[in-house]
Write a protein that holds these residues in place. Structure first.
Motif, PDB file in Angstrom:
ATOM      1  N   GLN A 293      45.211 -14.734 -21.030  1.00 35.72           N
ATOM      2  CA  GLN A 293      43.988 -15.604 -21.297  1.00 35.72           C
ATOM      3  C   GLN A 293      42.965 -15.133 -20.532  1.00 35.72           C
ATOM      4  O   GLN A 293      41.717 -15.180 -21.144  1.00 35.72           O
ATOM      5  N   SER A 294      43.045 -14.779 -19.343  1.00 34.68           N
ATOM      6  CA  SER A 294      42.069 -14.358 -18.472  1.00 34.68           C
ATOM      7  C   SER A 294      42.243 -13.607 -17.261  1.00 34.68           C
ATOM      8  O   SER A 294      43.701 -13.749 -16.955  1.00 34.68           O
ATOM      9  N   ALA A 295      41.433 -12.980 -16.531  1.00 33.72           N
ATOM     10  CA  ALA A 295      41.756 -12.073 -15.365  1.00 33.72           C
ATOM     11  C   ALA A 295      42.191 -13.015 -14.303  1.00 33.72           C
ATOM     12  O   ALA A 295      43.053 -12.875 -13.473  1.00 33.72           O
ATOM     13  N   LEU A 296      41.592 -14.201 -14.068  1.00 32.51           N
ATOM     14  CA  LEU A 296      41.861 -15.048 -13.097  1.00 32.51           C
ATOM     15  C   LEU A 296      42.499 -16.549 -13.649  1.00 32.51           C
ATOM     16  O   LEU A 296      41.757 -17.015 -14.494  1.00 32.51           O
ATOM     17  N   CYS A 297      43.818 -16.641 -13.604  1.00 30.21           N
ATOM     18  CA  CYS A 297      44.656 -17.605 -14.211  1.00 30.21           C
ATOM     19  C   CYS A 297      44.140 -18.668 -13.900  1.00 30.21           C
ATOM     20  O   CYS A 297      45.168 -19.564 -13.243  1.00 30.21           O
ATOM     21  N   ASP A 298      42.947 -19.439 -13.793  1.00 24.47           N
ATOM     22  CA  ASP A 298      42.574 -20.907 -13.090  1.00 24.47           C
ATOM     23  C   ASP A 298      43.120 -22.021 -14.275  1.00 24.47           C
ATOM     24  O   ASP A 298      43.523 -23.036 -13.543  1.00 24.47           O
ATOM     25  N   HIS A 299      43.405 -21.859 -15.419  1.00 22.61           N
ATOM     26  CA  HIS A 299      43.971 -22.813 -16.435  1.00 22.61           C
ATOM     27  C   HIS A 299      45.373 -22.575 -16.693  1.00 22.61           C
ATOM     28  O   HIS A 299      45.657 -21.575 -17.234  1.00 22.61           O
ATOM     29  N   SER A 300      46.069 -23.678 -16.493  1.00 27.67           N
ATOM     30  CA  SER A 300      47.504 -23.517 -16.797  1.00 27.67           C
ATOM     31  C   SER A 300      47.580 -23.877 -18.395  1.00 27.67           C
ATOM     32  O   SER A 300      47.162 -24.626 -19.101  1.00 27.67           O
ATOM     33  N   ALA A 301      48.725 -23.156 -18.927  1.00 31.46           N
ATOM     34  CA  ALA A 301      49.279 -23.440 -20.229  1.00 31.46           C
ATOM     35  C   ALA A 301      49.823 -24.420 -20.408  1.00 31.46           C
ATOM     36  O   ALA A 301      49.898 -25.256 -21.249  1.00 31.46           O
ATOM     37  N   ILE A 302      50.924 -24.835 -19.589  1.00 33.81           N
ATOM     38  CA  ILE A 302      51.919 -25.956 -19.417  1.00 33.81           C
ATOM     39  C   ILE A 302      51.841 -26.572 -18.169  1.00 33.81           C
ATOM     40  O   ILE A 302      51.844 -25.531 -16.930  1.00 33.81           O
TER      41      ILE A 302
END
Length: 521
Positions: A293-302
């Motif tokens: 999703q992005s280089a910095l995974c700030d947002h969780s998928a689940i």
């Protein structure tokens, strides 16, 4: 399943004191189940191998034995000592005036492309990649030989001690020695009598200076090229071949540290999909992120959250809800997590609540105590007294730091059986859909004994930790605030914190102090 004792390594005699450096702090099987690695507080890593594994010389075993190994379904592996090495040494950070312990926090096996073994081990600050290679060593003994028979090995051995040459290029000293050695009374030659396997260890890479806080977990990726390391606030992505550079993929550090509400406690890669990873927090949440999703995974998928725990909060709610360990099932659909009170099974297709909850410390559950006025704390007592937890016993656990014990968990290869540890060196084993939530309790001992009377853990020095800051642990009142009628039916000084399940067989390895016990079903 009926569980039986299989093996024990390092069992101490009754009354024998355990050296702190010998206490086991990490363990894990490799993907094949042929090897087991164990780390301790002294920074050492010990490797055990299967006696009857593919790496031993089965060609010299009798045919009946080989047929028994191939066709007996109830056969269980046995392990033997292979080698050990010093992975980490105590260090001192002069910039921060901080001592760095040599204790092994985590051990993870890497892929073995060329037959050698590769192991990742970490202490609080530095991760190391170790290569363990098997070599054949010739065992040689000297024997008297028949006279006037020249030995090539003897000639080469003497040649290694040459001191000079004459004008024609010949070695006069070697010629004289050869003449002496040809005498019937003094001539001897070397005979090879056996070949012995030995393991040579070498540190291939050292991954350092990337974590501001203590490393709590490492996990290898299914792509066999990368791994992650996690501390309280950050998760970094490494390439196994590059030790001087890593990428920060998760950063939970707020701009103002006073706004910090939770920390990372454990992180694991998905066993199949190399782009997914999950990490647990001190608030009891499990977050699954997609690195695409992005280089910095700030947002969780689940986000996996127990919906049943959203009710009234007590003083110790966040302490006991902190996730101490987490494991994926082999197919990657289920996640097994362990907090202080419970063992929970999660389905990644259902994020509202766990599909199963197994209660571990039942002796801490509802015992209503009405003398709340004895606790001199500046807090709302209606919030402190929870119907789910014995508040007074948790006070005592908090005073002696036992409430911060981090129990590990593991699950079988088929994902239907789960295990974790408890106090009094108890091993708790549960089965999904078995119709009983009680499970099986086994005391980690070669000769199990009955439970001992009430014993309390001696208080130990409390260390400053970022986790303690986020939970806002503040002491109020005096030290005798806990009830004198508290009653533990377990030995808090004996705790089974670390264990591992064989990837193919129903075999569990668990650590009690400096002893390694194995049980099979």
């Amino acid at each position: 399943m009926e569980w039986n004792f299989s093996q024990v390594f390092g069992e101490r005699a009754p009354g024998e004191d355990v050296e702190e450096v010998d206490i086991i702090t990490a363990m894990g099987f490799d993907a094949s189940g042929d090897y087991l690695a164990v780390g301790d507080r002294g920074g050492r890593v010990v490797i055990f191998e299967r006696k009857d594994g593919k790496h031993t010389s089965n060609q010299y075993q009798p045919r009946t034995k080989l047929e028994e190994l191939d066709f007996t379904p109830t056969w269980n592996p046995e392990f033997q000592y292979k080698t050990e090495f010093q992975s980490h040494e105590p260090e001192f950070d002069y910039l921060k005036s901080l001592e760095i312990e040599e204790k092994i926090n985590k051990i993870r096996w890497c892929a073995t492309p060329n037959g050698s073994l590769f192991i990742l081990s970490t202490n609080n600050k530095t991760i190391k990649l170790w290569k363990v290679k098997e070599r054949k060593v010739k065992k040689v003994k000297e024997m008297d030989s028949s006279p006037y028979v020249s030995s090539e090995n003897a000639l080469l051995a003497e040649k290694s001690f040459m001191t000079g040459q004459d004008s024609n290029g010949h070695h006069s000293d070697w010629t004289d020695k050869m003449g002496k050695n040809m005498s019937p009374t003094q001539y001897q030659h070397d005979e090879i009598v056996d070949l012995e396997d030995t393991a040579q260890t070498r540190c291939r890479k050292a991954y350092a200076h990337a974590h501001e806080f203590n490393i709590n977990s490492i996990s290898t990726n299914s792509d066999c090229e990368t791994f992650i390391s996690a501390d309280d606030l950050r998760i970094n992505l490494w390439n196994l071949e590059i030790s001087g550079q890593c990428f920060n993929i998760i950063d939970m550090k707020p701009s103002n540290m006073e706004d910090l509400t939770e920390v990372i406690t454990i992180a694991e890669f998905h066993p199949i999909h190399c782009n997914f990873l999950a990490y647990g927090s001190s608030r009891g949440f499990i977050r699954l992120v997609d690195m695409r999703q992005s280089a910095l995974c700030d947002h969780s998928a689940i986000i996996l959250e127990d919906g049943g725990s959203r009710g009234s909060k007590s003083f110790f709610t966040e302490i006991v809800a902190s996730i101490s360990d987490m494991k994926f099932s082999k197919d990657g659909r289920y996640i097994l997590s362990r907090d202080y009170m419970n063992l929970k099974l999660w389905d990644m297709h259902m994020d509202s609540s766990p599909v199963a909850i197994y209660k571990i410390h039942e002796n801490l559950r509802p015992k209503f105590i009405l003398k709340a006025y004895r606790l001199n704390m500046h807090a709302n007592m209606s919030l402190l007294l929870s119907p789910d937890i014995n508040f007074w016993q948790l006070c005592e656990l908090y005073d002696n730091d036992c409430i911060f014990d981090k129990f590990a968990c593991c699950l079988s290869g088929d994902g239907m059986h789960y295990a974790t540890g408890s106090y009094s060196n108890h091993l708790r084993i549960f089965s999904h859909g078995a119709g009983s939530d009680e499970g099986i309790t086994i005391e980690a001992s070669k000769h199990p004994v009955s439970r001992k009377p009430v014993l309390h853990a001696a208080p130990r020095t409390r260390r400053s930790s970022l986790s303690n800051l986020t939970r806002r642990f503040y002491r109020h009142g005096n030290d005798n605030s806990s009830s004198g009628n508290n009653d533990f039916s377990c030995n808090l000084n004996s705790k089974l914190l670390h264990l591992a399940w064989h990837p193919e067989k129903n075999l569990i390895a668990c650590a009690a102090g400096n002893s390694l016990f194995m049980y099979h079903a």
